[in-house]
Design an enzyme around this catalytic site. Structure first.
Site, PDB file in Angstrom:
ATOM      1  N   ASP A  88      52.232  33.999  62.967  1.00 40.52           N
ATOM      2  CA  ASP A  88      52.142  33.882  61.637  1.00 40.52           C
ATOM      3  C   ASP A  88      50.746  32.762  61.594  1.00 40.52           C
ATOM      4  O   ASP A  88      50.717  31.957  62.563  1.00 40.52           O
ATOM      5  CB  ASP A  88      53.112  33.248  60.818  1.00 40.52           C
ATOM      6  CG  ASP A  88      53.875  32.070  61.491  1.00 40.52           C
ATOM      7  OD1 ASP A  88      53.916  31.649  62.767  1.00 40.52           O
ATOM      8  OD2 ASP A  88      54.278  31.034  60.651  1.00 40.52           O
ATOM      9  N   GLU A 153      56.733  30.093  62.499  1.00 42.33           N
ATOM     10  CA  GLU A 153      56.526  28.816  63.160  1.00 42.33           C
ATOM     11  C   GLU A 153      55.660  27.843  62.120  1.00 42.33           C
ATOM     12  O   GLU A 153      56.064  26.693  61.944  1.00 42.33           O
ATOM     13  CB  GLU A 153      55.471  28.914  64.617  1.00 42.33           C
ATOM     14  CG  GLU A 153      55.642  27.591  65.319  1.00 42.33           C
ATOM     15  CD  GLU A 153      54.640  26.516  65.064  1.00 42.33           C
ATOM     16  OE1 GLU A 153      54.692  25.641  65.518  1.00 42.33           O
ATOM     17  OE2 GLU A 153      53.660  26.834  64.049  1.00 42.33           O
TER      18      GLU A 153
END
Ligand code: BES
Ligand code: ZN
Length: 456
Positions: A88, A153
């Site tokens: 991400d 994350e």
């Protein structure tokens, strides 16, 4: 190793092209409108790792965004390395400040520009390409390798604990390697041996039931923004220390040896300040800048809202105000305990006439590596072989919640082998990846696998 390195040299350009394809997918985890992109992003990576000959590739769903798991098991007598990364990326705003669009990666001045090129897609591909180099030359890896690439994350890894509980056996390994940090400076191979943790809360201050006319009510009721501002101002002393009672109780003091090691690093404070574009360094008294950003805790307001934000003037007493507040933590502070201390203190100092609520958003625990473990010497050697320079130990002020979680769960050391640059614009407009670092990073990973494969 010669043919592995030769393969990396001769595929240098194509390795960048492969990364470019992945960076095109806008996997912004914080934005619900990009949820399908994050999913497509995971599928893209899974397909890529499958093409690299992984024996097993799975997309693991979570309550949020999916993670990708891949496994190359070559020889049960060889050590197993678990590589972690995240797929991400951060949001792109302010979009107008990007020189070229964030999801149309392009190369300028030896750098690849785009959102996620270094945080963390490029660093995940460092490993993917090292794996490819072994596959296409030796036919297999010199170690067993597992890869876990999460999709949350940048939003605090909130579903990671559950994922790791569910897949404890899948994630078992002898060593862990995380590539999601920056090097100390240009061309200086740097093993990161410490990360700060994080406690992130939102503070809500409620006053009147609705925005009031400040002429009719001002002076008679509490203003939630005034109250919030007073509370925030009370969180630091003039010495830069945080005033929350108990906040420093668990902070492990830097040893004289650690302070000497930090002081010996070639830190250029003027250059660091230029990077920040700030007028002066500021912080807790009694500590150097590096000590303050690596090994001392902080408390910062990340955002504040309330009242009238439109053009011109509007005379009101606002109904509510709120602030997002984050603390960077150091060993042995615990995020949940810090949140509790914050809640207690903010409740205690709340002025009369408002209701205060503190919501825990997410957190992560700090990490300090056991650098006396032999794998650190091995990693230093691998890093130095690729970069042709001695490898230094450094710390980082940022957080990667997975690192401490996996280290605690497995009892195994975690290598933080990062290939970013200090001024890479991670989380900011115009994020870039140094293509020389990408190339040498792939070689470093290859040497690391080779060295670990030859460990007794
Ligand atoms: N790559 C960073 C971690 C990092 C930051 C390393 C700064 C070195 C220096 C990672 O992607 C990140 O941004 N982590 C977040 C974690 C948080 C959301 C729990 C961070 O540090 O803010
Ligand atoms: Zn990040």
């Amino acid at each position: 190793m010669q043919d592995v390195i030769a393969f990396i040299d001769s595929n240098r350009k194509r390795f960048v092209d492969d990364l470019v394809e992945w960076v095109r997918i806008p996997s912004v985890s914080s934005d619900p409108s990009h949820a399908a992109d994050v999913k497509r992003n995971a599928a893209h990576l899974a397909a890529h790792l499958r093409a690299l000959g992984a024996g097993r590739v799975e997309v693991w769903p979570t309550a949020g965004h999916p993670a990708v798991f891949a496994e190359w098991l070559v020889d049960p007598t060889k050590p197993t390395l678990l590589v972690y990364g995240h797929h991400d990326v951060q949001p792109v705003d302010p979009l107008a400040e990007w020189v070229t669009p964030p999801f149309e990666p392009c190369i300028r001045a030896g750098r690849l520009w785009g959102r996620g090129v270094v945080d963390d897609k490029g660093q995940v591909y460092v490993h993917a390409k090292a794996i490819e180099a072994f596959g296409k030359t030796a036919g297999k890896l010199p170690i067993n390798l597992k890869m876990i690439v999460e999709g949350e994350e940048e939003v605090g890894s909130v579903n990671l604990d559950a994922l790791m509980r569910d897949h404890r056996k899948d994630l078992a390994a002898d060593f862990v390697c995380v590539s999601d940090t920056a090097m100390f400076g240009r061309g200086i191979p740097s093993l990161c041996v410490g990360l700060r943790g994080l406690a992130y809360v939102e503070v809500f201050v409620d006053g009147p039931a609705l925005d009031l006319h400040s002429g009719s009510f001002g002076g008679g009721v509490q203003n939630p923004i005034n109250a919030l501002a007073r509370m925030i101002a009370a969180l630091h002393g003039d010495d830069g220390r945080i005033t929350v009672p108990g906040f420093y109780d668990k902070v492990r003091a830097l040893t004289e040896v650690e302070r000497k090691e930090i002081a010996a690093l070639p830190f250029d404070e003027v250059e660091w300040l230029r990077m920040a574009g700030a007028p002066a360094v500021v912080g807790e008294k009694g500590y150097s800048t590096l000590e303050r950003i690596w090994a001392r805790p902080t408390l910062d307001i990340c955002g504040i809202t309330g009242g009238f934000q439109g053009e011109g003037a509007k005379t009101i007493i606002p109904a509510r105000a709120s602030a997002k507040l984050s603390c960077r933590l150091v060993p042995d502070q615990e995020p949940d305990e810090i949140v509790r201390l914050l809640q207690e203190y903010l409740a205690a100092i709340a002025p009369p006439g408002v209701r205060v609520r503190v919501e825990n958003l997410h957190g992560g625990r700090p990490y300090l590596a056991p650098t006396d473990h032999p794998v650190f010497e091995i990693a230093k050697r691998a890093f130095s072989k690729a970069f042709g320079k001695p490898t230094i130990f450094m710390r980082e002020g940022g957080s990667i919640p997975f690192v401490r979680t996996i280290a605690d769960a497995t009892g195994k050391p975690c290598l933080l082998m990062g290939f970013g640059q200090p001024d890479e614009n991670a989380h900011a407009p115009n994020e870039w990846l140094d293509l020389e670092n990408y190339h040498l990073g792939i070689k470093s990973a290859a040497y690391l696998y080779d060295e670990i494969g030859r460990m007794a």
